[in-house]
Design a protein around this motif. Structure first.
Motif, PDB file in Angstrom:
ATOM      1  N   ARG A 108      -6.739  -2.296  12.874  1.00 56.54           N
ATOM      2  CA  ARG A 108      -5.493  -1.550  12.663  1.00 56.54           C
ATOM      3  C   ARG A 108      -4.276  -2.454  12.855  1.00 56.54           C
ATOM      4  NH1 ARG A 108      -8.525   2.181  15.790  1.00 56.54           N
ATOM      5  NH2 ARG A 108      -7.253   1.773  17.654  1.00 56.54           N
ATOM      6  N   GLU A 109      -4.338  -3.314  13.867  1.00 53.00           N
ATOM      7  CA  GLU A 109      -3.232  -4.238  14.109  1.00 53.00           C
ATOM      8  C   GLU A 109      -3.087  -5.228  12.958  1.00 53.00           C
ATOM      9  OE1 GLU A 109      -4.220  -5.953  17.844  1.00 53.00           O
ATOM     10  OE2 GLU A 109      -3.932  -4.074  18.964  1.00 53.00           O
ATOM     11  N   MET A 110      -4.233  -5.699  12.439  1.00 48.69           N
ATOM     12  CA  MET A 110      -4.203  -6.638  11.315  1.00 48.69           C
ATOM     13  C   MET A 110      -3.605  -5.979  10.081  1.00 48.69           C
ATOM     14  SD  MET A 110      -5.378  -9.856  10.819  1.00 48.69           S
ATOM     15  CE  MET A 110      -4.352 -10.588   9.537  1.00 48.69           C
ATOM     16  N   ALA A 111      -3.967  -4.718   9.841  1.00 47.20           N
ATOM     17  CA  ALA A 111      -3.433  -3.994   8.690  1.00 47.20           C
ATOM     18  C   ALA A 111      -1.923  -3.831   8.796  1.00 47.20           C
ATOM     19  CB  ALA A 111      -4.110  -2.628   8.577  1.00 47.20           C
ATOM     20  N   ALA A 112      -1.442  -3.509   9.999  1.00 47.23           N
ATOM     21  CA  ALA A 112       0.001  -3.351  10.198  1.00 47.23           C
ATOM     22  C   ALA A 112       0.721  -4.673   9.991  1.00 47.23           C
ATOM     23  CB  ALA A 112       0.272  -2.802  11.597  1.00 47.23           C
ATOM     24  N   TRP A 113       0.129  -5.753  10.471  1.00 45.92           N
ATOM     25  CA  TRP A 113       0.717  -7.087  10.305  1.00 45.92           C
ATOM     26  C   TRP A 113       0.828  -7.434   8.822  1.00 45.92           C
ATOM     27  CZ3 TRP A 113      -0.873 -11.645   8.084  1.00 45.92           C
ATOM     28  CH2 TRP A 113      -0.167 -12.805   8.437  1.00 45.92           C
ATOM     29  N   ALA A 114      -0.252  -7.175   8.053  1.00 41.95           N
ATOM     30  CA  ALA A 114      -0.238  -7.484   6.622  1.00 41.95           C
ATOM     31  C   ALA A 114       0.786  -6.624   5.890  1.00 41.95           C
ATOM     32  CB  ALA A 114      -1.630  -7.278   6.035  1.00 41.95           C
ATOM     33  N   ALA A 115       0.852  -5.340   6.229  1.00 42.04           N
ATOM     34  CA  ALA A 115       1.797  -4.438   5.570  1.00 42.04           C
ATOM     35  C   ALA A 115       3.230  -4.873   5.814  1.00 42.04           C
ATOM     36  CB  ALA A 115       1.584  -3.006   6.049  1.00 42.04           C
ATOM     37  N   ALA A 116       3.513  -5.369   7.015  1.00 46.90           N
ATOM     38  CA  ALA A 116       4.867  -5.807   7.345  1.00 46.90           C
ATOM     39  C   ALA A 116       5.283  -7.019   6.517  1.00 46.90           C
ATOM     40  CB  ALA A 116       4.960  -6.142   8.833  1.00 46.90           C
ATOM     41  N   ARG A 117       4.309  -7.703   5.931  1.00 48.32           N
ATOM     42  CA  ARG A 117       4.588  -8.878   5.098  1.00 48.32           C
ATOM     43  C   ARG A 117       4.401  -8.574   3.619  1.00 48.32           C
ATOM     44  NH1 ARG A 117       3.739  -9.582   9.935  1.00 48.32           N
ATOM     45  NH2 ARG A 117       4.535 -11.369  11.121  1.00 48.32           N
ATOM     46  N   GLY A 118       4.295  -7.300   3.295  1.00 48.68           N
ATOM     47  CA  GLY A 118       4.214  -6.882   1.907  1.00 48.68           C
ATOM     48  C   GLY A 118       2.867  -7.097   1.256  1.00 48.68           C
ATOM     49  N   ALA A 119       1.816  -7.275   2.063  1.00 44.56           N
ATOM     50  CA  ALA A 119       0.479  -7.516   1.525  1.00 44.56           C
ATOM     51  C   ALA A 119      -0.349  -6.238   1.536  1.00 44.56           C
ATOM     52  CB  ALA A 119      -0.234  -8.597   2.318  1.00 44.56           C
ATOM     53  N   GLN A 120      -1.238  -6.120   0.567  1.00 43.96           N
ATOM     54  CA  GLN A 120      -2.265  -5.084   0.612  1.00 43.96           C
ATOM     55  C   GLN A 120      -3.403  -5.601   1.485  1.00 43.96           C
ATOM     56  OE1 GLN A 120      -2.035  -2.960  -3.642  1.00 43.96           O
ATOM     57  NE2 GLN A 120      -2.578  -5.119  -3.782  1.00 43.96           N
ATOM     58  N   PHE A 121      -4.167  -4.678   2.067  1.00 44.45           N
ATOM     59  CA  PHE A 121      -5.153  -5.110   3.056  1.00 44.45           C
ATOM     60  C   PHE A 121      -6.434  -4.306   2.951  1.00 44.45           C
ATOM     61  CE2 PHE A 121      -7.078  -4.754   7.323  1.00 44.45           C
ATOM     62  CZ  PHE A 121      -7.320  -6.097   7.577  1.00 44.45           C
ATOM     63  N   LEU A 122      -7.549  -5.013   3.047  1.00 38.81           N
ATOM     64  CA  LEU A 122      -8.864  -4.407   3.199  1.00 38.81           C
ATOM     65  C   LEU A 122      -9.567  -5.114   4.348  1.00 38.81           C
ATOM     66  CD1 LEU A 122     -10.122  -4.228  -0.511  1.00 38.81           C
ATOM     67  CD2 LEU A 122      -9.359  -2.285   0.876  1.00 38.81           C
ATOM     68  N   ASP A 123     -10.259  -4.356   5.149  1.00 42.73           N
ATOM     69  CA  ASP A 123     -11.120  -4.948   6.169  1.00 42.73           C
ATOM     70  C   ASP A 123     -12.557  -4.793   5.716  1.00 42.73           C
ATOM     71  OD1 ASP A 123     -11.542  -6.225   8.669  1.00 42.73           O
ATOM     72  OD2 ASP A 123     -12.256  -4.319   9.473  1.00 42.73           O
ATOM     73  N   GLY A 124     -13.399  -5.740   6.074  1.00 43.35           N
ATOM     74  CA  GLY A 124     -14.771  -5.666   5.600  1.00 43.35           C
ATOM     75  C   GLY A 124     -15.749  -6.346   6.522  1.00 43.35           C
ATOM     76  N   TYR A 141     -19.521  -3.871   3.357  1.00 40.47           N
ATOM     77  CA  TYR A 141     -18.703  -2.671   3.270  1.00 40.47           C
ATOM     78  C   TYR A 141     -17.271  -2.972   3.668  1.00 40.47           C
ATOM     79  CZ  TYR A 141     -20.975  -2.089   7.938  1.00 40.47           C
ATOM     80  OH  TYR A 141     -21.520  -2.262   9.180  1.00 40.47           O
ATOM     81  N   TYR A 142     -16.382  -2.129   3.093  1.00 46.65           N
ATOM     82  CA  TYR A 142     -14.947  -2.336   3.225  1.00 46.65           C
ATOM     83  C   TYR A 142     -14.280  -1.013   3.570  1.00 46.65           C
ATOM     84  CZ  TYR A 142     -16.030  -6.601   0.630  1.00 46.65           C
ATOM     85  OH  TYR A 142     -16.567  -7.799   0.225  1.00 46.65           O
ATOM     86  N   SER A 143     -13.089  -1.106   4.161  1.00 47.69           N
ATOM     87  CA  SER A 143     -12.284   0.078   4.412  1.00 47.69           C
ATOM     88  C   SER A 143     -10.821  -0.242   4.148  1.00 47.69           C
ATOM     89  CB  SER A 143     -12.476   0.567   5.851  1.00 47.69           C
ATOM     90  OG  SER A 143     -12.207  -0.463   6.785  1.00 47.69           O
ATOM     91  N   GLY A 144     -10.073   0.803   3.803  1.00 48.49           N
ATOM     92  CA  GLY A 144      -8.667   0.641   3.455  1.00 48.49           C
ATOM     93  C   GLY A 144      -8.358   1.398   2.172  1.00 48.49           C
ATOM     94  N   ASP A 145      -7.214   1.111   1.614  1.00 45.77           N
ATOM     95  CA  ASP A 145      -6.721   1.796   0.418  1.00 45.77           C
ATOM     96  C   ASP A 145      -7.763   1.747  -0.703  1.00 45.77           C
ATOM     97  OD1 ASP A 145      -5.338   2.439  -2.013  1.00 45.77           O
ATOM     98  OD2 ASP A 145      -3.439   1.981  -1.009  1.00 45.77           O
ATOM     99  N   LYS A 146      -8.178   2.909  -1.193  1.00 46.87           N
ATOM    100  CA  LYS A 146      -9.221   2.971  -2.226  1.00 46.87           C
ATOM    101  C   LYS A 146      -8.746   2.331  -3.521  1.00 46.87           C
ATOM    102  CE  LYS A 146     -13.222   4.605  -3.845  1.00 46.87           C
ATOM    103  NZ  LYS A 146     -13.146   4.433  -5.307  1.00 46.87           N
ATOM    104  N   ALA A 147      -7.480   2.483  -3.853  1.00 52.51           N
ATOM    105  CA  ALA A 147      -6.970   1.883  -5.082  1.00 52.51           C
ATOM    106  C   ALA A 147      -7.040   0.364  -5.013  1.00 52.51           C
ATOM    107  CB  ALA A 147      -5.536   2.339  -5.339  1.00 52.51           C
ATOM    108  N   VAL A 148      -6.770  -0.192  -3.853  1.00 48.54           N
ATOM    109  CA  VAL A 148      -6.863  -1.645  -3.670  1.00 48.54           C
ATOM    110  C   VAL A 148      -8.322  -2.090  -3.789  1.00 48.54           C
ATOM    111  CG1 VAL A 148      -6.462  -3.553  -2.058  1.00 48.54           C
ATOM    112  CG2 VAL A 148      -4.805  -1.687  -2.226  1.00 48.54           C
ATOM    113  N   PHE A 149      -9.212  -1.333  -3.180  1.00 46.99           N
ATOM    114  CA  PHE A 149     -10.633  -1.658  -3.306  1.00 46.99           C
ATOM    115  C   PHE A 149     -11.078  -1.616  -4.760  1.00 46.99           C
ATOM    116  CE2 PHE A 149     -15.020  -0.162  -3.733  1.00 46.99           C
ATOM    117  CZ  PHE A 149     -15.701  -1.178  -3.087  1.00 46.99           C
ATOM    118  N   ASP A 150     -10.709  -0.549  -5.467  1.00 49.39           N
ATOM    119  CA  ASP A 150     -11.112  -0.418  -6.863  1.00 49.39           C
ATOM    120  C   ASP A 150     -10.576  -1.570  -7.706  1.00 49.39           C
ATOM    121  OD1 ASP A 150     -12.457   1.911  -6.300  1.00 49.39           O
ATOM    122  OD2 ASP A 150     -10.843   3.234  -6.959  1.00 49.39           O
ATOM    123  N   GLU A 151      -9.357  -2.015  -7.407  1.00 50.35           N
ATOM    124  CA  GLU A 151      -8.761  -3.114  -8.168  1.00 50.35           C
ATOM    125  C   GLU A 151      -9.591  -4.383  -8.052  1.00 50.35           C
ATOM    126  OE1 GLU A 151      -4.640  -5.797  -8.148  1.00 50.35           O
ATOM    127  OE2 GLU A 151      -4.824  -4.032  -6.849  1.00 50.35           O
TER     128      GLU A 151
END
Length: 309
Positions: A108-124, A141-151
């Motif tokens: 969760r902390e990593m996702a917030a850090w990436a979002a603050a820098r304008g990056a999309q994020f998936l953890d896996g 397996y991965y988790s995070g924004d489904k649209a980003v995963f699908d891309e």
């Protein structure tokens, strides 16, 4: 004209798993950039066609998809932030995927850090050894924004044919990594204990492998039923009861003593069995141990006042 142009990919971290990931992308035709704190690890990948970036900032800038395969979330943050101030700055508009050990809170902390820098994020997580990367039945397996995963799903599937999106909660991959991985060391310790028993008799550990594999296959076969008991909370029709395991404690200790084997690693499990019996689960399925695991053991009261000094 090709129907599909492979996505450029950057792999940060070239330990045994990172090298396997980068190699799979190269073999699949993806323009692959690599970076590692120890640059000599990049040489075999460069020989295969990878580009070795001189800095982590350059590595990030070269690809829209950045795979970080370092030891922990903290190591990823440290590398992206301390190696170059511009490394994190160029993450904007890119997708960062972490494949490392850590906790759900770390994800969760990593996702917030990436979002603050304008990056999309998936953890896996890669649920296999490096040699299995790229094979059709290898699970990631991965988790995070489904649209980003699908891309990026087609690109990520290069790493293993059994590629799964667990859900939009970004910490699910770390959660499942902890939950699924919890069985690894106990299973290996069980095998090592068996090997110690066998070799103490002058036999080779290899002679038990076939039987151990069949035993693990049996365990795999009963997991759905045990999971069903846990999900329903009904432990009253056991195939194997808590009492059966509890009553075997003495026999295990006797066998270990006879062979001169240290079985002290059993004691926490034995204590769980004792607590389960004390809680009234003797005749319940062994899956009722989950109810014991859900409760912290009571700690003895701490001395208060002057007597504690």
């Amino acid at each position: 004209m090709p129907a599909h142009t492979p996505t450029p990919v950057t792999v940060i971290g070239l330990g045994s798993m990172g090298r396997a990931l980068a190699s799979a992308f190269i073999d699949a035709g993806h323009p692959t950039t690599v970076w590692n704190r120890s640059p000599e690890r990049a040489a075999p990948l460069v020989a295969k066609g990878a580009f070795h970036a001189a800095s982590i900032a350059e590595a990030v800038a070269r690809s829209p998809l950045v795979i970080a395969c370092l030891s922990t979330y903290e190591a990823t943050l440290q590398s992206l932030e301390s190696a170059s101030a511009s490394a994190s700055a160029v993450l904007g508009g890119r997708t960062l995927v972490t494949l490392n050990s850590g906790t759900p809170a770390g994800a969760r902390e990593m996702a917030a850090w990436a979002a603050a820098r304008g990056a999309q994020f998936l953890d896996g997580a890669v649920k296999n050894v490096p040699a299995a990367v790229g094979k059709p039945d290898t699970l990631l397996y991965y988790s995070g924004d489904k649209a980003v995963f699908d891309e990026h799903a087609a690109t990520l599937r290069v790493l293993g044919g059994d590629t799964v999106h667990l859900g939009t909660d970004v910490d699910l991959a770390a959660l499942y990594e902890s939950a699924v991985g919890a069985s690894l060391l106990p299973a290996l310790l069980g095998f090592f204990e068996g090997a110690a028993l066998i070799t103490a008799r002058g036999l080779e550990a290899g002679t038990m492998v076939r039987y151990s594999v069949k035993w693990l296959e049996m365990i795999a076969a009963i997991l759905p039923g045990l999971a069903g008991e846990i999900d329903s909370g009904d432990y009253t029709e056991p195939a194997s009861s808590v009492g059966l395991f509890h009553d075997a404690i003495g026999y295990e200790q006797q066998t270990g003593a006879e062979a001169g084997i240290d079985l002290s690693w059993h004691e926490p499990m034995n204590e769980l069995l004792r607590r389960a019996v004390a809680d009234g689960h003797r005749d319940h399925s062994i899956s009722a141990l989950v109810e014991v695991l859900r409760k912290q053991p009571q700690q003895p009261p701490q001395p208060q006042g002057p007597a504690a000094a």
